[in-house]
Design an enzyme around this catalytic site. Structure first.
Site, short mmCIF file in Angstrom:
data_model
loop_
_atom_site.label_atom_id
_atom_site.label_comp_id
_atom_site.label_asym_id
_atom_site.label_seq_id
_atom_site.Cartn_x
_atom_site.Cartn_y
_atom_site.Cartn_z
N SER A 120 0.62 -1.40 0.20
CA SER A 120 0.08 0.11 -0.03
C SER A 120 0.91 0.90 0.38
O SER A 120 2.15 1.23 0.25
CB SER A 120 -0.63 -0.18 0.77
OG SER A 120 -0.02 0.09 2.20
N SER A 126 0.92 3.69 2.09
CA SER A 126 1.00 4.40 2.99
C SER A 126 2.05 5.18 4.27
O SER A 126 2.53 5.36 4.81
CB SER A 126 0.84 3.48 4.65
OG SER A 126 1.57 2.44 4.61
N LYS A 172 5.13 0.59 9.72
CA LYS A 172 5.40 2.51 9.80
C LYS A 172 6.25 2.73 10.44
O LYS A 172 7.52 2.07 11.01
CB LYS A 172 3.94 2.46 10.91
CG LYS A 172 2.43 2.01 10.70
CD LYS A 172 2.03 2.62 9.86
CE LYS A 172 0.76 2.30 9.12
NZ LYS A 172 0.44 2.38 7.93
N SER A 178 -2.84 6.93 5.42
CA SER A 178 -2.17 5.83 6.71
C SER A 178 -3.24 5.70 7.93
O SER A 178 -2.72 7.00 8.68
CB SER A 178 -0.68 6.15 7.45
OG SER A 178 -0.14 5.66 8.37
#
Length: 307
Positions: free
Chosen positions: A89, A91, A146, A255
């Protein structure tokens, strides 16, 4: 899925090694006895082809012998050293793009057994700015990636697209502790990355000496995110508990991260993302005849260390 594959590798390693060991200890000696008996019966005139046939292990034992060293090496490397991941993705844009293949350093934050994920050796803890892979707290079978923003004891505020951090302080005299400060942002480019048909802004964000880039959507309302509500704090404020971390995606308005679901427990850490080893480009043209999962190019310029 990644957890199941780790268990599969461990089981395959143990089973293939056990089959090979049983063949060495039990069946190989029996085959030697058969050869000796046959040679005695043939008065030493047993053909070489017949000896090889009698000494030949079963197909299962031969297969186990061939695959065990390879599977063992893969299991050790993947479980304790480096594991490959694919970015699914956007994010973490602009740091990581869809189609990036990365290596995650498994020993950065403790060496853990691959099945129960219990620490075997203590090696380190995430630092502010590290890009981390971890088990998603709300569904631990899924791996998330992250950036570490808050460390245990930190006070974090994210308001009006600005990140504020007050580092943890154990000093007896709290007046000597650092206060809440805005994380420096420097505009780098606008329109380089798009969110649908709308341009985003790329900023440089700095944690001490660590610098990385983030994206902000200038037109996306911040209140669209349902913030995680920590008892005793304001809606956009977070106090990171001991043994936990606050993580955010670099694509700040696209996100779902600690702002939405809370903190990353230390035991959920998988490793530190350190290197992009391959990056494929995919077509965004809806009229393209190729399936969306087929690469249309390789982004060699993206290969290298992850900041």
């Amino acid at each position: 899925m990644a957890g199941y594959f780790a268990i599969f590798l461990v089981v395959l390693t143990l089973v293939s090694g056990l089959i090979w060991l049983i063949d060495i200890l039990v069946f190989a000696p029996k085959r030697k006895v058969k050869v000796a008996t046959a040679q005695a019966a043939a008065a030493g005139g047993l053909p070489l082809s017949a000896i090889e046939e009698l000494e030949k292990p079963s197909y299962l034992a031969e297969t186990a012998k061939e695959i065990f060293p390879l599977i063992l090496a893969i299991t050790i490397i993947r479980s304790f050293l480096y594991e490959p991941f694919q970015i699914p993705s956007g994010s973490m844009m602009p740091t990581l793009l869809v189609g990036d293949f990365i290596l995650v350093e498994k020993f950065s934050y403790d060496v853990k057994d691959p099945v129960w994920r219990k620490p075997l050796i203590t090696t380190g803890r995430p630092e502010r700015g590290d890009v981390i892979v971890f088990k998603y707290p709300e569904q631990p079978t899924i791996d998330f990636i992250k950036r570490t923003v808050g460390l245990p004891g930190d006070r974090i505020i994210y308001k009006n697209k600005q990140l504020f951090i007050q580092p943890a302080c154990a000093a007896a005299d709290k007046s000597t502790c650092p206060g809440l400060e805005a994380v420096p942002l420097t505009l780098q480019a606008e329109g380089e990355f798009m969110d649908g048909e709308l341009p985003t802004k790329r900023y440089s964000e700095q944690f001490g000496e660590h610098k990385h880039d983030i994206l902000q959507h200038p037109f996306k309302a911040e209140d669209l995110m349902q913030y995680y509500k920590q008892p005793g704090t304001a809606i956009e404020e977070f106090i990171v508990p001991e043994g936990h971390y606050f993580a955010m995606g670099d694509n700040r308005d696209n996100s779902r991260d600690s702002r939405a679901w809370g903190f990353v427990p230390e035991e959920n850490l998988v490793g530190k993302a350190v290197f992009i080893w391959m990056s494929f480009e995919f077509s965004e043209d809806p009229d393209n005849w190729l399936p969306s999962w087929v690469p249309v190019g390789v982004r060699f310029e993206r290969l290298g260390k992850i900041n």
